[in-house]
Scaffold this motif. Sequence first.
Motif, mmCIF file in Angstrom:
data_model
loop_
_atom_site.group_PDB
_atom_site.id
_atom_site.type_symbol
_atom_site.label_atom_id
_atom_site.label_comp_id
_atom_site.label_asym_id
_atom_site.label_seq_id
_atom_site.Cartn_x
_atom_site.Cartn_y
_atom_site.Cartn_z
ATOM 1 N N ASP A 33 -16.260 -4.670 1.435
ATOM 2 C CA ASP A 33 -15.072 -3.873 1.098
ATOM 3 C C ASP A 33 -14.146 -4.711 0.229
ATOM 4 O OD1 ASP A 33 -13.834 -1.080 2.623
ATOM 5 O OD2 ASP A 33 -12.555 -2.221 1.250
ATOM 6 N N ALA A 59 -0.241 9.143 7.679
ATOM 7 C CA ALA A 59 -0.516 9.515 9.069
ATOM 8 C C ALA A 59 -1.928 10.062 9.223
ATOM 9 C CB ALA A 59 0.484 10.567 9.523
ATOM 10 N N HIS A 60 -2.651 9.588 10.232
ATOM 11 C CA HIS A 60 -4.019 10.025 10.509
ATOM 12 C C HIS A 60 -4.106 10.628 11.910
ATOM 13 C CE1 HIS A 60 -5.179 8.205 6.794
ATOM 14 N NE2 HIS A 60 -6.433 8.566 6.981
ATOM 15 N N LEU A 61 -4.370 11.914 11.955
ATOM 16 C CA LEU A 61 -4.489 12.626 13.229
ATOM 17 C C LEU A 61 -5.930 13.053 13.390
ATOM 18 C CD1 LEU A 61 -1.560 12.526 13.746
ATOM 19 C CD2 LEU A 61 -1.718 13.711 11.563
ATOM 20 N N ARG A 354 -15.519 10.225 0.811
ATOM 21 C CA ARG A 354 -14.462 10.897 0.060
ATOM 22 C C ARG A 354 -14.484 10.535 -1.421
ATOM 23 N NH1 ARG A 354 -9.183 9.365 -0.634
ATOM 24 N NH2 ARG A 354 -9.709 7.165 -0.403
ATOM 25 N N LEU A 361 -12.030 14.787 2.464
ATOM 26 C CA LEU A 361 -12.716 14.911 3.753
ATOM 27 C C LEU A 361 -11.774 14.443 4.844
ATOM 28 C CD1 LEU A 361 -16.130 13.132 2.929
ATOM 29 C CD2 LEU A 361 -15.713 15.592 2.983
ATOM 30 N N MET A 363 -11.324 12.951 8.669
ATOM 31 C CA MET A 363 -12.141 11.899 9.291
ATOM 32 C C MET A 363 -13.391 12.469 9.956
ATOM 33 S SD MET A 363 -9.234 9.450 10.949
ATOM 34 C CE MET A 363 -8.126 10.750 11.468
HETATM 35 P P1 FDA Z 1 -12.275 5.597 2.739
HETATM 36 O O1 FDA Z 1 -11.443 5.782 1.534
HETATM 37 O O2 FDA Z 1 -11.621 5.534 4.056
HETATM 38 O O3 FDA Z 1 -13.139 4.257 2.567
HETATM 39 C C1 FDA Z 1 -13.697 3.881 1.344
HETATM 40 C C2 FDA Z 1 -13.696 2.364 1.291
HETATM 41 O O4 FDA Z 1 -14.431 1.936 0.139
HETATM 42 C C3 FDA Z 1 -12.306 1.760 1.150
HETATM 43 O O5 FDA Z 1 -12.062 0.851 2.203
HETATM 44 C C4 FDA Z 1 -12.346 1.059 -0.200
HETATM 45 O O6 FDA Z 1 -11.600 -0.148 -0.217
HETATM 46 C C5 FDA Z 1 -13.825 0.782 -0.360
HETATM 47 N N1 FDA Z 1 -14.218 0.582 -1.768
HETATM 48 C C6 FDA Z 1 -13.965 1.417 -2.808
HETATM 49 N N2 FDA Z 1 -14.444 0.877 -3.950
HETATM 50 C C7 FDA Z 1 -15.011 -0.318 -3.626
HETATM 51 C C8 FDA Z 1 -15.654 -1.332 -4.359
HETATM 52 N N3 FDA Z 1 -15.803 -1.255 -5.700
HETATM 53 N N4 FDA Z 1 -16.110 -2.424 -3.709
HETATM 54 C C9 FDA Z 1 -15.954 -2.553 -2.364
HETATM 55 N N5 FDA Z 1 -15.333 -1.605 -1.603
HETATM 56 C C10 FDA Z 1 -14.872 -0.509 -2.230
HETATM 57 N N6 FDA Z 1 -8.153 12.724 8.006
HETATM 58 C C11 FDA Z 1 -7.977 13.307 9.221
HETATM 59 O O7 FDA Z 1 -8.958 13.674 9.872
HETATM 60 N N7 FDA Z 1 -6.705 13.445 9.723
HETATM 61 C C12 FDA Z 1 -5.599 13.037 9.050
HETATM 62 O O8 FDA Z 1 -4.485 13.194 9.536
HETATM 63 C C13 FDA Z 1 -5.781 12.432 7.775
HETATM 64 N N8 FDA Z 1 -4.704 12.005 7.064
HETATM 65 C C14 FDA Z 1 -4.892 11.521 5.800
HETATM 66 C C15 FDA Z 1 -3.778 11.166 5.041
HETATM 67 C C16 FDA Z 1 -3.952 10.702 3.738
HETATM 68 C C17 FDA Z 1 -2.751 10.347 2.929
HETATM 69 C C18 FDA Z 1 -5.257 10.621 3.196
HETATM 70 C C19 FDA Z 1 -5.470 10.193 1.775
HETATM 71 C C20 FDA Z 1 -6.362 10.933 3.954
HETATM 72 C C21 FDA Z 1 -6.186 11.399 5.264
HETATM 73 N N9 FDA Z 1 -7.280 11.718 6.042
HETATM 74 C C22 FDA Z 1 -7.086 12.290 7.278
HETATM 75 C C23 FDA Z 1 -8.656 11.547 5.529
HETATM 76 C C24 FDA Z 1 -9.291 10.211 5.907
HETATM 77 O O9 FDA Z 1 -8.535 9.148 5.368
HETATM 78 C C25 FDA Z 1 -10.720 10.224 5.355
HETATM 79 O O10 FDA Z 1 -11.471 11.181 6.028
HETATM 80 C C26 FDA Z 1 -11.455 8.933 5.507
HETATM 81 O O11 FDA Z 1 -10.708 7.898 4.958
HETATM 82 C C27 FDA Z 1 -12.783 9.043 4.782
HETATM 83 O O12 FDA Z 1 -13.510 7.889 4.941
HETATM 84 P P2 FDA Z 1 -14.395 7.318 3.759
HETATM 85 O O13 FDA Z 1 -15.219 6.259 4.366
HETATM 86 O O14 FDA Z 1 -15.096 8.417 3.048
HETATM 87 O O15 FDA Z 1 -13.367 6.748 2.689
#
Ligand code: FDA
Length: 383
Positions: A33, A59-61, A354, A361, A363
């Motif tokens: 990461d 906020a994550h719920l 995502r 998406l 969580m």
């Molecule tokens: P996520 O973005 O979490 O992880 C991707 C990872 O890849 C990151 O850690 C990034 O650093 C890494 N990465 C990217 N490029 C890279 C590279 N070149 N080299 C190395 N690493 C790299 N969901 C829910 O159920 N309830 C809620 O209340 C919320 N609230 C919420 C608020 C906000 C503001 C957002 C933006 C999103 C939410 N979510 C949510 C959604 C939740 O955040 C989402 O479902 C998860 O983060 C998705 O997980 P992923 O693993 O797909 O992506």
Amino acid sequence: MTPDLVVVGSGFFGLTIAERCARERGLKVLVIDQRSHIGGNAYSEAEPTTGIEVHRYGAHLFHTSVDRVWEYVTRFTTFTDYRHRVYSTVRGEVYPMPINLGTINQFFRAAYTPGQARELVREQAGELAGTDPENLNDKGIQLIGRPLYEAFFKGYTAKQWQTDPKDLPASIISRLPVRYTYDNRYFNDTYEGLPTDGYTAWLERMADHPNIEVRLGTDFFDASQPINKAAVVGQVPVVYTGPIDRYFDYAEGELSWRTLDFEQEVLDVGDFQGTPVMNYADEDVPYTRIHEFRHFHPERQYPDDATVIMREYSRFARRGDEPYYPVNTAADREALLRYRELTKQERGVVFGGRLGTYKYLDMHMAIGSALSTYDNVLPDVLG
Ligand code: FDA
């Protein structure tokens, strides 16, 4: 270790894949990461002076109605009985959200029954009946009538998009939620709660397996790192959860995102707003909402003379900003199709999550999607 699988990104999608592959298939999994912490956007940490758990990326719920996902996540954490509720400040008055019978009766200073309220909204929405709205403003009026739309959505939407809703396409919304009961629970899912020991403890437990190594501060596109795109693709299977356009060096154009700016403050009062999330619908208030994190965990012993708040501001993302919500314009959708074609030529690489699919998406959706990718897609790649 020489890995059997490289996972790019330690968010819920990447960690679910890593955990399944390590535990079920006995594979050695290297998770990289670029950030300095695990967990992607679900990461949380204790604010150092108060100990209050803060969700760094908003906020994550947690909520889901999918039994399989609930069964899976409860292997790593228990959940509190937190039920999410949101309020909105409009012209100096606080209303329950989503719009429900309580909101309507407070707003119109009335005591409507469900049937009367439904009739009122139908009548007010009739202002644009029979038209085919092209912009979000007219669509909003057509869905719930001008008074409610203008109070609760117009200014809020303008701030979210930094654009007058008259200049936004109607396609952004297909419905605006209105409930004709007094139920103001935000989610309708079967399961809901917050991880008892916090998000980071949950995420760390997923990665806690002798076959999983997590390497932080490692960018997949940094050729000076031993594990990078050029060195790995074609040699070791890869699950990539970073931005799909970045993987192809933006060859088909940049996909557009909205981002958020967060302004965190520690205040010397025990309670700032009495609730976890307060929306601000008026356009002249620059932020869209304020989170007060202590209220996510009323069961914890937090200090009674300090609190942590976070104001949230919304805007279009530029390269280098955190990509949060896909904008999804017609041009984005066309570019995405071209990127999807390109992914087919990347043998041994699975795109997920995502950022890797350019899809918002929750969580539970990221976890559910990772579980089905593990079942249905990975066997071909892993052999
Ligand atoms: P996520 O973005 O979490 O992880 C991707 C990872 O890849 C990151 O850690 C990034 O650093 C890494 N990465 C990217 N490029 C890279 C590279 N070149 N080299 C190395 N690493 C790299 N969901 C829910 O159920 N309830 C809620 O209340 C919320 N609230 C919420 C608020 C906000 C503001 C957002 C933006 C999103 C939410 N979510 C949510 C959604 C939740 O955040 C989402 O479902 C998860 O983060 C998705 O997980 P992923 O693993 O797909 O992506």
